[in-house]
Scaffold this active site. Sequence first.
Site, PDB file in Angstrom:
ATOM      1  CE  LYS A  78      12.870   1.509  -3.993  1.00 33.54           C
ATOM      2  NZ  LYS A  78      12.944   0.604  -2.851  1.00 33.54           N
ATOM      3  CG  ASP A  79      11.424  -3.777  -3.443  1.00 35.88           C
ATOM      4  OD1 ASP A  79      11.818  -3.645  -2.271  1.00 35.88           O
ATOM      5  OD2 ASP A  79      10.387  -3.295  -3.933  1.00 35.88           O
ATOM      6  CG  HIS A  82       3.027   0.629  -5.316  1.00 32.70           C
ATOM      7  ND1 HIS A  82       3.312   1.660  -4.594  1.00 32.70           N
ATOM      8  CD2 HIS A  82       3.614  -0.418  -4.903  1.00 32.70           C
ATOM      9  CE1 HIS A  82       3.785   1.428  -3.454  1.00 32.70           C
ATOM     10  NE2 HIS A  82       3.953   0.057  -3.830  1.00 32.70           N
ATOM     11  CB  VAL A  93       8.727   4.205 -11.236  1.00 37.97           C
ATOM     12  CG1 VAL A  93       8.384   5.569 -11.800  1.00 37.97           C
ATOM     13  CG2 VAL A  93       8.034   3.319 -12.311  1.00 37.97           C
ATOM     14  CG  LEU A 108      -1.313   1.584  -3.850  1.00 41.87           C
ATOM     15  CD1 LEU A 108      -2.565   1.489  -4.341  1.00 41.87           C
ATOM     16  CD2 LEU A 108      -0.287   0.752  -3.698  1.00 41.87           C
ATOM     17  N   GLY A 128       0.834  -1.240   0.150  1.00 42.32           N
ATOM     18  CA  GLY A 128       0.040   0.017  -0.107  1.00 42.32           C
ATOM     19  C   GLY A 128       0.967   1.290   0.032  1.00 42.32           C
TER      20      GLY A 128
HETATM   21  P1  AMP Z   1       5.851  -2.447  -1.642  1.00 43.04           P
HETATM   22  O1  AMP Z   1       4.464  -1.780  -1.655  1.00 43.04           O
HETATM   23  O2  AMP Z   1       6.751  -1.444  -1.402  1.00 43.04           O
HETATM   24  O3  AMP Z   1       6.023  -3.750  -0.887  1.00 43.04           O
HETATM   25  O4  AMP Z   1       5.893  -2.893  -3.474  1.00 43.04           O
HETATM   26  C1  AMP Z   1       5.019  -3.355  -3.905  1.00 43.04           C
HETATM   27  C2  AMP Z   1       5.444  -4.065  -5.474  1.00 43.04           C
HETATM   28  O5  AMP Z   1       5.904  -2.578  -5.937  1.00 43.04           O
HETATM   29  C3  AMP Z   1       6.858  -4.598  -5.627  1.00 43.04           C
HETATM   30  O6  AMP Z   1       6.872  -5.360  -6.446  1.00 43.04           O
HETATM   31  C4  AMP Z   1       7.935  -3.447  -5.632  1.00 43.04           C
HETATM   32  O7  AMP Z   1       9.216  -3.968  -6.301  1.00 43.04           O
HETATM   33  C5  AMP Z   1       7.016  -2.631  -6.576  1.00 43.04           C
HETATM   34  N1  AMP Z   1       7.912  -1.158  -6.448  1.00 43.04           N
HETATM   35  C6  AMP Z   1       8.029  -0.423  -5.354  1.00 43.04           C
HETATM   36  N2  AMP Z   1       8.591   0.681  -5.783  1.00 43.04           N
HETATM   37  C7  AMP Z   1       8.841   0.703  -7.057  1.00 43.04           C
HETATM   38  C8  AMP Z   1       9.225   1.664  -8.100  1.00 43.04           C
HETATM   39  N3  AMP Z   1       9.906   2.655  -7.760  1.00 43.04           N
HETATM   40  N4  AMP Z   1       9.284   1.309  -9.330  1.00 43.04           N
HETATM   41  C9  AMP Z   1       8.884  -0.006  -9.590  1.00 43.04           C
HETATM   42  N5  AMP Z   1       8.380  -1.024  -9.064  1.00 43.04           N
HETATM   43  C10 AMP Z   1       8.172  -0.460  -7.650  1.00 43.04           C
END
Ligand code: AMP
Length: 290
Positions: A147-148, A37, A174, A33, A31
Amino acid sequence: MLLISDEKTLSRELDSLRKSGKLINFIPTMGNLHLGHSSLFKKSENTEEIRVVSIFVNPLQFNEDEDFDNYPRTIESDKKKLLAEGVDILFLPDAQIINVVKFVFRLGHISRKLCGIDRSGHFEGVAKIILKFLDLIKPDFITLGEKDYQQLLVIKKIIKDFKMKTKVKPCPTVRDKDGIALSSRNKLLGKKISLARYIPTVLKQITLEINDGRFELHRLKYFKDYLEKSGINRVHYLEILNENNLSSLTKVPCVSRIFIAVSIDGIRLIDNMRIEPKLACSRSGMLIVS
Ligand code: AMP
């Protein structure tokens, strides 16, 4: 958009969608977002695809209660964004979902490198909840951000080890106008966000030096010190590794990535950048570009 919290309702709904020929694309998130995301939510060419987004702040993957408590939660504005993106199903599981996950994971080498070193149990926590989600949703695709990147490799390993049919769709990172990778944690930095700019600057500089053929591995120490002198409290790691298995570079050329994790005022930020030419490492630590 369907909003579902109950596991049985979700299974039933997905079964009937599958029967009508739809493919399921699952996008797990915690979340808060942002545009990073959103890049994962973009509809693929396949119009038969149903996008299922989960929002769950998974306590199993946090090392400190304070970090878990402080994690930004913005569920109402998240719902509006998902509606605007035309997402089909939002899965908001109850906190008890973690109780049913009884596996002990052996994720091996990839979970012990980089973030696995000082975040003990982090990837096992990620693996438990992802396995639960994959088992419940049985998606045709799972969309994940680069990113991760280490997390992406861990999830690929789970899918392979459990012989699942789910295909991984990786999405590039991004960034904002200053090159900072978008992250839900960025807003916790306040004005100190300006320090985060040094991260992409250093990653780009390293890539440039590698492409010019004038980079040696000991330069990583120089960049680490440079970042810490610039006001970043701690650089947890700055490494160049094989992007397929996170092993150290050897004489065999491979596609690699620079990986970094830092802390600014106790807020941990991670980033990575692909190095386009294939790299190998000579005995002296000189990188050989091929
Ligand atoms: P999170 O909500 O941080 O657990 O991320 C959920 C998904 O969004 C994961 O697959 C992350 O790698 C992706 N994500 C988070 N930040 C970015 C970003 N800046 N660019 C691309 N994907 C992202």
